[in-house]
Enzyme design. Structure first.
Site, short mmCIF file in Angstrom:
data_model
loop_
_atom_site.label_atom_id
_atom_site.label_comp_id
_atom_site.label_asym_id
_atom_site.label_seq_id
_atom_site.Cartn_x
_atom_site.Cartn_y
_atom_site.Cartn_z
N LYS A 109 29.86 40.29 -54.97
CA LYS A 109 28.43 40.09 -55.21
C LYS A 109 27.73 41.44 -55.20
O LYS A 109 28.09 42.32 -54.39
CB LYS A 109 27.88 39.16 -54.12
CG LYS A 109 26.47 38.62 -54.36
CD LYS A 109 26.11 37.59 -53.27
CE LYS A 109 24.71 37.04 -53.40
NZ LYS A 109 24.44 36.01 -52.37
N SER A 114 22.45 31.85 -54.07
CA SER A 114 22.21 33.08 -54.79
C SER A 114 23.50 33.74 -55.30
O SER A 114 23.44 34.61 -56.16
CB SER A 114 21.47 34.07 -53.90
OG SER A 114 22.24 34.40 -52.77
N SER A 161 23.92 29.80 -49.88
CA SER A 161 24.06 30.63 -51.08
C SER A 161 25.48 30.76 -51.63
O SER A 161 25.66 31.25 -52.73
CB SER A 161 23.51 32.03 -50.83
OG SER A 161 22.12 32.02 -51.03
#
Lengths: 481, 487
Positions: free
Chosen positions: B66, B141, B165
């Site tokens: 990420k 996310s 997330s």
């Protein structure tokens, strides 16, 4: 009559290997941005790691200032935007400061005064900014340096009290070894809050704040000027503005900004630092590490050793000197003699050579042995000092020096009289003056000669006695012939 | 063949010399580029990497990270304009450990700006699309990380999980999302969103792979004071254990039997039907599963409490983004103006809204009522769940009330489904509980996920349960087979 009400906020950088929350070295550097870890720049993803040594030193100081300690160590975030604060918040202590409700007793003009310590907490220093006309430079060397803030109660009334407090506080830092507290490096800084009120009034006047004053004499200037200015203002029927002022080169204070509503720092507990319990065992351990402090020794020296106040003051000023004195005192019988050697030999030598006690060649042991010889009357006081001076010069143990260079005092009367007689044979004119003209000044001449020819080893008192006897004997003989 | 293979399978291929590390990377790199236009998984795709000779447990395995993990010399944007050119100078602990373990980084994945958001739609380089249906979101996310695993580009990816997330996008992507116990994995180098809730989490295509990666990543880190000593936590130990005799519970207010029968929401009904069918399958393994009811108002408070705490912490955590010591600095007449302009232009409106909320929540006059009350609610919920964990081994629940939403759908924020079911995974973040999402069914060709959450530090048990349940779902190692590709 007016009375001033003064409160101090003292910041002091702690002496540690690394910074408060990062592994960057905690060192002063003239080269900017030398000691910087990602944490000190507030880079994304960084986390604080608490410096144990800084916590210990903050707690030690809190204990030395008779503060109440919390049951755990936690930190809070103080949130505000400023270019010297890279994370956008400062890690500090609000919820549970390291110390609360303490005090420090100071001696001002022969009277004791208790200065209340509102709180002591551990936090991190900001970066330093250098403003130019068109740009500002940032040096992150200072960013994250461990800092303790000590807030007094508003209980000081004069600049003398404030300065005495600051000096005593600084000496506590030095005694504890928590900081070098050098104001020229900004290691110790002070904010002054000051207001004046009518002596009989119970209501406090409007407070003026002066921030970040480094040198103590500037603190004194600022307070003295402010008291005068505020009284004048009131006398003229003018109002005191609640504002921040700065002390300028000319010793006057100038308004910087009017204090609007206090900033909301939106404090909350730092989530990245788990709380650490403070056990009673740990506190006791710390208490044991606190040496006898300056003013306690001062009282002891005066009461127990009957020391003169000014002597006590100079001896307690530096812990190493006080420790040195106490060690020598323990080794010797005649405390008065020890004090004499400390003040007239040790301190003056340090001054003259501009060295610190650690750099001094003479150890406690060496000094003790020399004083013991003086105590036993084996050498005179002056002779003792001379040996010590030579010892420093030649870097030889004074006792060794006495043996090696045969520097023992000549106390043997037979040996002395042989020398004295020889000198008198060499100087018949002076002998004649004594006998015929009753010129007593020649005694000094013979003493001088005796000292000179004995390499200053002759016992001066005995020599004097023997010279007088010999001259008298010769006079009698002459007259009887 | 590379695509869709698990870590275990790829390791075997490497050991048998059927492929090479270089080949695996080439294939992953090809897939990453191939799907970039349609799905937008990556902010940065690495085209050249040094593949080291390593015999580490993840040797040669491609993975995605990420874009909110600090990677030295590799652009790291947190999918925000304010960091669009930011190249870090240090490595996150997670990245360092993966390098040591021999894993090969394929790219940095898109997230919701600064990890704030649950849809995968707010990254500065555009929305991330769901591999199972391009018209749907993947969830956030950790959107790019989830999509890259769901597309079969990489066998695993690293995400961060503050509310759900990782576990929510995993559910929408038909893959595994595992958030370990708080403190098991170091957060050093993870761009902080809400420190007390942030977890490093793993996306993979089966439970065992997730456990294997966590085993590599776990450990006390001197750089992260909240990491725990996990020497005695062996994540893969007992993963194949029988689960007969274990006791699970589900909360009536989240997914009760009664809800299934009374709801008018067809998608929710289908979801709950499949969920309860799955529970029956699990029961047949000798696992006891019971319905437990708790105070509904406590569950209704999860989302508001989560918003209060996360926005408050986020406001402070992101106060470093001023353009002063790093980041995309804007000009201004004074330093203050520089900071204001940088922040005004650097953040999207959504982010500013959260910062304003956070700032408001922390204000002196609101702090007691909003922030501290939220912290109390958090404590009450954690106490309640911990209490239940005395009698039960774990909690089981559907991750969502349905499949991944379309981009144009709106949710009624005060409905029961939204307020409780859609946001209950934050319980795992409140208490730091180990929590794993695995796919358990399909509705109209779209995957749905279930979640198992267990006691703090009992990650091994949670993985054991998930691994055994996974065998009942028939959905182990699935991925979206879009694109007619021969890799």
């Amino acid at each position: 009559m007016y009375k001033a009400v003064i409160g101090l906020e003292v910041h002091c950088e702690l002496e540690t290997k690394s910074k408060n929350f990062s592994s960057a070295p905690n060192q002063f550097s003239k080269i900017p941005n030398q000691h910087v870890a990602p944490t000190d720049l507030g880079l994304p993803g960084i986390l604080p790691v608490v410096n144990k040594e800084a916590c210990k030193k903050a707690l030690l100081t809190a204990i030395a200032l008779h503060c109440e300690n919390p049951n755990e160590i936690i930190f809070d975030r103080k949130n505000y935007f400023y270019p010297d604060l890279p994370k956008g918040y400062q890690i500090t202590q609000v919820t549970k400061p390291m110390g609360k409700n303490g005090y420090l007793d100071i001696l001002v003009q022969g009277k004791w005064k208790r200065v209340g310590i509102h709180q002591l907490h551990l936090e991190e220093d900001t970066a330093s900014l250098e403003h130019d006309k068109n740009y500002t430079l940032i040096d992150y060397n200072r960013s994250g340096v461990p800092l303790i803030e000590i807030v007094t109660e508003p209980c000081l009334e004069t600049s003398e009290e404030a300065i005495t407090f600051l000096e005593d506080l600084k000496d506590i830092f030095l005694y504890l070894g928590v900081s070098e507290a050098k104001s020229n490096y900004g290691q110790m800084r002070c904010d002054v809050n000051i207001s004046v009120k009518k002596e009989e009034s119970t209501e406090l006047g409007t407070k003026v704040e002066m921030k970040n004053i480094n040198a103590f004499h500037r603190v004194k200037q600022a307070i003295d000027y402010e008291i005068k200015r505020q009284i004048n203002q009131l006398e003229n029927g003018e109002k005191i503005l609640q504002e921040t002022r700065r002390i300028a080169e000319d010793g006057k204070t100038y308004a910087m900004r009017e204090k609007v509503d206090a900033i909301d720092y939106k404090y909350f507990i730092e989530p990245n630092i788990p709380s650490t319990k403070i056990t009673n065992e740990y506190l006791n351990e710390l208490k044991k590490m606190i040496p006898k402090l300056k003013m306690d020794r001062y009282i002891q020296y005066i009461e127990k050793y009957k020391m003169k106040e000014e002597d006590a003051k100079v001896l307690v000023k530096n812990k190493k000197i006080a420790d040195y004195f106490e060690q020598v005192q323990k080794n010797c019988h005649d405390t008065e003699l020890v004090i004499h050697f400390m003040t007239t030999f040790i301190l003056s030598t340090l001054n003259k050579l501009e060295i610190s006690l650690e750099e001094l060649w003479i150890t406690e042991e060496m000094l003790s042995k020399v004083i013991q010889l003086v105590e036993k009357g084996q050498i005179s006081l002056d002779h003792g000092k001379k040996i010590l001076y030579q010892s420093i010069e030649k870097k030889i143990d004074p006792i060794e020096l006495i043996k090696k260079e045969n520097l023992h005092q000549i106390n043997d009367e037979k040996e002395l009289i042989v020398l004295i007689k020889k000198i008198m044979e060499e100087n018949p004119e002076q002998v004649r003056q004594y006998i015929e003209e009753d010129n007593f000044h020649v005694i000094n001449f013979f003493i001088g000669q005796t000292m000179k020819q004995s390499n200053r080893q002759a016992n001066p008192n005995k020599s004097l006695e023997l010279i007088q006897q010999e001259l008298e004997r010769r006079k009698q003989n002459e007259q009887s012939i | 063949m590379y695509r869709g293979k698990s870590i275990e399978e790829l390791t075997e291929q490497l050991e048998k010399k059927e492929t090479t590390k270089e080949e695996l990377f080439q294939q992953a790199n090809f897939l990453a580029h191939h799907f970039q236009k349609d799905y937008n998984c990556f902010v940065t795709i690495l085209d050249q990497v040094k593949i080291k000779d390593s015999s580490g447990p993840l040797s040669g395995i491609p993975y995605a990270l990420k874009d909110n993990f600090s990677t030295s010399k590799i652009l790291t944007t947190a999918s925000s304009n304010i960091l669009k050119d930011y190249v870090p100078v240090y490595d996150a602990t997670v990245y360092r450990k993966l390098k040591q373990a021999g894993a090969t980084l394929v790219g940095k994945t898109v997230l919701d700006e600064l990890a704030m958001g649950g849809n995968g739609t707010t990254g500065h380089t555009g929305v991330v699309r769901n591999p199972w249906d391009k018209n749907r979101l993947i969830g956030g996310s950790s959107a790019g990380s989830a999509a890259s695993v769901a597309l079969g580009i990489v066998p695993f990816a690293i995400g961060s999980d503050t509310g759900d997330s990782v576990r929510k996008p995993a559910a929408f992507g038909g893959i595994v999302g595992y958030k370990p116990t708080y403190g098991l994995i170091s957060r050093y180098g993870l761009f902080a969103f809400a420190s007390s809730l942030d977890h490093v989490a793993i996306l993979s295509r089966n439970t065992k792979d997730a456990g294997m990666v966590a085993e590599v990543l776990k450990g006390k880190d001197p750089q992260d004071m909240v990491t725990i000593n996990s020497d005695k936590i062996h994540l893969l130990e007992g993963i194949e254990n029988e689960i007969a005799g274990k006791k699970l519970f589900y909360l009536k207010e989240i997914c009760g039997e009664e809800m299934k029968d009374t709801t008018t929401d067809q998608e929710l009904k289908k979801t709950l039907d499949q969920f309860h069918q799955m529970l029956d399958k699990i029961r047949k393994q000798g696992v006891m599963i019971e319905e437990v009811s708790i105070d509904k108002s406590l569950l209704e408070a999860i989302y508001p409490a989560y918003m209060c705490i996360s926005c408050a912490e986020a406001t402070s955590n992101n106060a470093n983004l001023t353009g002063i010591s790093f980041g995309s600095r804007k000009t201004g007449k004074t330093i203050e103006e520089v900071m204001i302009n940088t922040r005004t232009e650097g953040f999207s409106e959504l982010i500013k809204r959260r910062f304003i909320l956070g700032s408001y929540i922390l204000q002196k006059e609101n702090q007691e009522k909003l922030f501290l009350n939220a912290c109390r609610v958090r404590r009450l919920i954690v106490e309640k769940i911990t209490d239940l964990f005395q009698d039960y081994d774990a909690m089981i629940s559907p991750c969502s009330g349905g499949v991944a939403p379309t981009f144009d759908s709106t949710s009624e924020k005060l409905s029961d489904r939204y307020l409780i079911l859609e946001n209950h995974l934050a319980i795992g973040n409140f208490g730091g509980f180990p929590s794993i999402t695995i796919p358990y069914g399909m509705i109209d060709g779209l995957p749905i996920g279930l979640n198992i959450t267990g006691r703090v530090k009992e990650d091994a048990l949670v993985l054991n349960l998930a691994n055994q349940v996974e065998k009942l779902t028939g959905m182990k190692n699935i991925y979206a087979k879009v694109g007619d590709l021969d890799v």
